[in-house]
Design an enzyme around this catalytic site. Sequence first.
Site, short mmCIF file in Angstrom:
data_model
loop_
_atom_site.label_atom_id
_atom_site.label_comp_id
_atom_site.label_asym_id
_atom_site.label_seq_id
_atom_site.Cartn_x
_atom_site.Cartn_y
_atom_site.Cartn_z
N HIS A 14 0.85 -1.19 0.00
CA HIS A 14 0.00 0.00 0.00
C HIS A 14 0.88 1.24 0.00
O HIS A 14 2.10 1.16 0.16
CB HIS A 14 -0.93 0.01 1.23
P1 TYD Z 1 -0.99 -2.41 8.05
O1 TYD Z 1 -0.49 -1.01 8.07
O2 TYD Z 1 -1.89 -2.82 6.92
O3 TYD Z 1 0.25 -3.41 8.12
P2 TYD Z 1 1.45 -3.59 7.09
O4 TYD Z 1 1.47 -2.41 6.19
O5 TYD Z 1 2.68 -3.71 7.93
O6 TYD Z 1 1.20 -4.87 6.37
O7 TYD Z 1 -1.73 -2.67 9.45
C1 TYD Z 1 -2.15 -3.95 9.82
C2 TYD Z 1 -3.34 -3.79 10.75
O8 TYD Z 1 -2.97 -3.08 11.93
C3 TYD Z 1 -4.49 -3.02 10.13
O9 TYD Z 1 -5.70 -3.66 10.49
C4 TYD Z 1 -4.44 -1.68 10.77
C5 TYD Z 1 -3.78 -1.94 12.11
N1 TYD Z 1 -2.94 -0.81 12.55
C6 TYD Z 1 -3.34 -0.03 13.61
O10 TYD Z 1 -4.40 -0.25 14.22
N2 TYD Z 1 -2.54 1.00 14.01
C7 TYD Z 1 -1.36 1.29 13.38
O11 TYD Z 1 -0.67 2.26 13.77
C8 TYD Z 1 -0.97 0.48 12.26
C9 TYD Z 1 0.30 0.74 11.52
C10 TYD Z 1 -1.79 -0.56 11.89
#
Ligand code: TYD
Length: 153
Positions: free
Chosen positions: A69
């Site tokens: 993303h």
């Molecule tokens: P995501 O940013 O999609 O993870 P990555 O990019 O590392 O694969 O986040 C994974 C999950 O965690 C998503 O459901 C959102 C949650 N999240 C939070 O609640 N707070 C945060 O600060 C972050 C980064 C993610």
Amino acid sequence: MRRRDRRWDIARNGVPKISAQDCRLIDLPKVHDPRGNLTFIESINHVPFEIERAFWIYDVPGGTVRGGHAYRSTHEFIVALSGSFDVMLDDGSHRVRYTLNRSYHALLVPNLIWREMINFSTNAVALVLASSPFAADDYVRDYSEFLRLRKIQ
Ligand code: TYD
């Protein structure tokens, strides 16, 4: 008065002028000590945005791909506190790959950069400092939408 990089203010206001070339590794201070080395980050000296959130990724199973993303407005600073992983960055025109494996190197990733994190070692811990609180609507998870947003800059 806090030092500011003008381009980052522009990016924050929704007119990004930044590209994959603006993603870069930043050397953090390393205090060598026979008792164990020490590295620190000072917001004002090392991070070109105000840190509003920190999170860390750990216990990543082998073969996992994280990310996939971009963010509309959030800038990030990524550090491999332990172990190693690769960060693939894409501005819609250029792709660059960084291997993070030193706890005194920080990778600066501006907004509107597509990223994937792969090849996590078993002990990897990724510290991420971010310029805004968590907001699900700041995510761009569709690559076509990402390209569209890059084109209108
Ligand atoms: P995501 O940013 O999609 O993870 P990555 O990019 O590392 O694969 O986040 C994974 C999950 O965690 C998503 O459901 C959102 C949650 N999240 C939070 O609640 N707070 C945060 O600060 C972050 C980064 C993610």
